[in-house]
Design a protein around this motif. Structure first.
Motif, short mmCIF file in Angstrom:
data_model
loop_
_atom_site.label_atom_id
_atom_site.label_comp_id
_atom_site.label_asym_id
_atom_site.label_seq_id
_atom_site.Cartn_x
_atom_site.Cartn_y
_atom_site.Cartn_z
N UNK A 49 -10.61 -8.53 -4.84
CA UNK A 49 -10.02 -7.52 -5.83
C UNK A 49 -8.56 -8.57 -6.21
N UNK A 50 -7.98 -9.49 -5.54
CA UNK A 50 -6.77 -10.22 -5.64
C UNK A 50 -5.64 -9.26 -6.06
N UNK A 51 -5.39 -8.12 -5.43
CA UNK A 51 -4.56 -7.25 -5.89
C UNK A 51 -3.38 -7.24 -5.15
N UNK A 52 -2.33 -6.84 -5.83
CA UNK A 52 -0.98 -6.99 -5.35
C UNK A 52 -0.42 -5.65 -4.85
N UNK A 53 -1.14 -4.44 -5.55
CA UNK A 53 -0.54 -3.08 -5.22
C UNK A 53 -1.84 -2.28 -4.86
N UNK A 54 -1.72 -1.18 -3.84
CA UNK A 54 -2.75 -0.19 -3.77
C UNK A 54 -2.12 1.22 -3.80
N UNK A 55 -2.85 2.27 -4.15
CA UNK A 55 -2.48 3.54 -4.04
C UNK A 55 -3.40 4.35 -3.25
N UNK A 56 -2.93 5.06 -2.55
CA UNK A 56 -4.04 5.94 -1.63
C UNK A 56 -3.48 7.35 -1.49
N UNK A 57 -4.27 8.42 -2.30
CA UNK A 57 -3.85 9.92 -2.20
C UNK A 57 -4.66 10.44 -1.53
N UNK A 58 -4.40 11.36 -0.48
CA UNK A 58 -4.98 12.18 0.39
C UNK A 58 -4.50 13.74 0.19
N UNK A 59 -5.46 14.54 -0.47
CA UNK A 59 -5.24 15.83 -0.76
C UNK A 59 -6.16 17.08 -0.30
N UNK A 61 0.84 -1.08 0.04
CA UNK A 61 0.01 0.07 -0.10
C UNK A 61 0.77 1.30 0.15
N UNK A 62 0.64 2.19 -1.12
CA UNK A 62 1.30 3.37 -0.98
C UNK A 62 0.43 4.34 -0.78
N UNK A 63 0.90 5.10 0.62
CA UNK A 63 -0.15 6.04 1.11
C UNK A 63 0.71 7.54 0.75
N UNK A 64 0.05 8.46 0.04
CA UNK A 64 0.83 9.67 -0.18
C UNK A 64 -0.34 10.99 0.28
N UNK A 65 0.33 11.72 1.23
CA UNK A 65 -0.60 12.74 1.65
C UNK A 65 0.01 14.09 1.25
#
Length: 475
Positions: A391-401, A356-360
């Motif tokens: 989802x059977x996902x390998x990567x998740x991206x979360x963006x908070x702005x 999980x990539x969390x970008x703020x």
């Protein structure tokens, strides 16, 4: 100003009546105005044309008689002249009289519709030109047009042809009656068509208004109606589609409420069970150890008991702390949304093994209204839970702005994706999960958009406008 208020009052009165009355009234006014104009123009133009035609006929008769009179007067055959004059009067309904006068004004020959025309003002032209003199006069209540033409020989007299328009008026009256009968028929058909048209136009609107009132009272009834293919038909179809969507949302809202109540009861049962199984047993053990310490004979016996008591207290406190965090994370209330998301993402990675990539954004590193932070946190929770389950996902991206007074949350994954239309008809759990996210966004005045295609991952966009207060952005 008075004209303005009068116009406004007229518009208000016009808007106060029904559409059906407006349509029928306007059609009636148009037909009446058109009919009146048609009758008036017909009467005027036809009357002018017939009068002109009658005057041309009278001028022709006067010219012919002027030529015939000269020879008959010279030969003294006045009887023949009288017969000719009488023949003209009898053969034409428009000729009222014919008088042939000599130069002194004495009648040479005459004929008229009435047997005696007393006091008829006939004057010879002052000149002896061959141009007829035409003048109108009133005689015994009717209009008479006198056409006077001098005889060809100088000083030989004048021919007077009098024209009456009674026959023209009667003919016009008959034609106007026929026109009025046709106009009455057209008026009746126009009113019938206007009523039918107004009914066809207003019935769907009235039906939709009645259904809207029922909708306001909570009656979500769907009716199978066949609307037309015009603009009102399209409006009706859109209205029916809106009713279906509202009905479906109300059903899902009821199911969601039932699910929330059920989850609430399940949570209470779990808390009660954990309190009974863990906390209660720990407290019971604590009481036993305290009793044993109380009965101890020396400090040497009490010391290990105290160590055991400290361990039990620590375990109990940890269990209560974990239970409180599960109910609502402290970081969300104490440190805000970003800190709570970082903690939840870390736990999610440790539990599920998904990157999980969390970008703020810099502007989002602040506090927001509590209800909005809760909604964003719960939507993120639901989104990550769905990704982990489906989802059977390998990567998740979360963006908070946060830009231009709008809070933005984006959650994307590279999983299998899904079809939104099929998802709306899928299992109640999946459908209610998506609906719950929409509801949370709506409750804080936000907008949630979900984009997904099979084998193309899923993107969830949340936008919430934050209203500024006197002290800046509401936080």
């Amino acid at each position: 100003m008075q004209i303005k208020w009068s116009l406004k009052s007229l518009i208000l009165k016009f808007n106060a009546v029904s559409i059906r009355t407006k349509i029928v009234g306007l059609v009636t006014l148009c037909i009446l105005f058109s009919s009146s104009t048609l009758v008036w123009y017909t009467d005027r133009d036809a009357s002018m044309a017939l009068r002109h035609e009658s005057q041309e006929m009278g001028t022709t008769v006067a010219s012919v008689l002027a030529g015939q009179s000269l020879g008959l007067v010279r030969s003294g055959d006045l009887a023949m002249l009288s017969d000719i004059v009488k023949g003209y009067v009898d053969s034409s309904k428009d000729i009222y009289y014919i008088y042939i006068l000599d130069s002194t004004g004495i009648t040479i020959a005459s004929a008229s519709k009435p047997p005696d025309l007393a006091d008829l003002p006939l004057n010879n032209p002052s000149d002896s030109t061959t141009t007829p003199r035409i003048q109108s006069m009133q005689y015994k209540g009717q209009e008479i047009t006198d056409i006077a033409l001098s005889l060809p020989a100088p000083g030989k007299g004048t021919v007077h042809v009098g024209l009456t328009y009674a026959n023209i008026s009667q003919t016009l009256a008959t034609h106007i009656q026929h026109i009025l009968l046709w106009l009455i028929l057209v008026f009746s058909l126009g009113i019938a068509l206007a009523y039918f048209l107004s009914y066809a136009l207003t019935y769907p609107i009235s039906a939709m208004a009645a259904q809207a009132r029922e909708l306001g009272m909570g009656a979500y009834k769907q009716r199978d109606r066949q609307w037309g293919h015009d603009e009102i038909g399209n409006l009706g179809l859109a209205f029916d589609e809106m009713i279906r969507e509202i009905s479906q949302k109300e059903q899902m809202r009821s199911q969601l409420l039932a699910q929330v109540l059920s989850a609430q009861e399940d949570e209470r049962k779990r808390i009660a069970r954990e309190l009974h199984d863990d906390t209660s047993q720990s407290l019971t053990s604590l009481m036993v150890e305290l009793k044993a310490a109380e009965n101890a004979g020396s400090l040497a016996e009490i010391k290990p008991r105290l160590t055991q008591l400290r361990s039990l207290v620590h375990q109990t406190l940890q269990a209560v702390h974990n239970m409180a965090i599960e109910l609502r994370p402290n970081a969300l209330d104490d440190l805000g949304l970003v800190a709570a998301l970082r903690k939840y993402v870390a736990d999610f990675i440790a539990k599920n093994g998904i990157h999980v990539d969390l970008q703020v954004g810099e502007a989002a590193r602040r506090r927001f209204p509590a209800d909005m932070e809760t909604a964003a946190y719960r939507i993120t929770q639901e989104a990550l839970a769905n990704i982990a389950r489906h989802a059977n996902a390998r990567n998740i991206s979360i963006v908070v702005d946060f830009q231009d007074s709008v809070f933005t949350l984006i959650v994307e994954d590279d999983g299998v994706g899904f079809d939104l239309n099929e998802a709306s008809r899928s299992s109640p759990e999946h459908r209610l999960g998506l609906f719950g996210m929409y509801e949370r966004a709506s409750l804080v005045g936000g907008r949630l958009v979900i984009e997904s295609q099979p084998q193309q991952g899923t993107s969830i966009f949340l936008e919430v406008p934050i209203k500024p207060t006197n002290g800046g952005i509401n936080g």
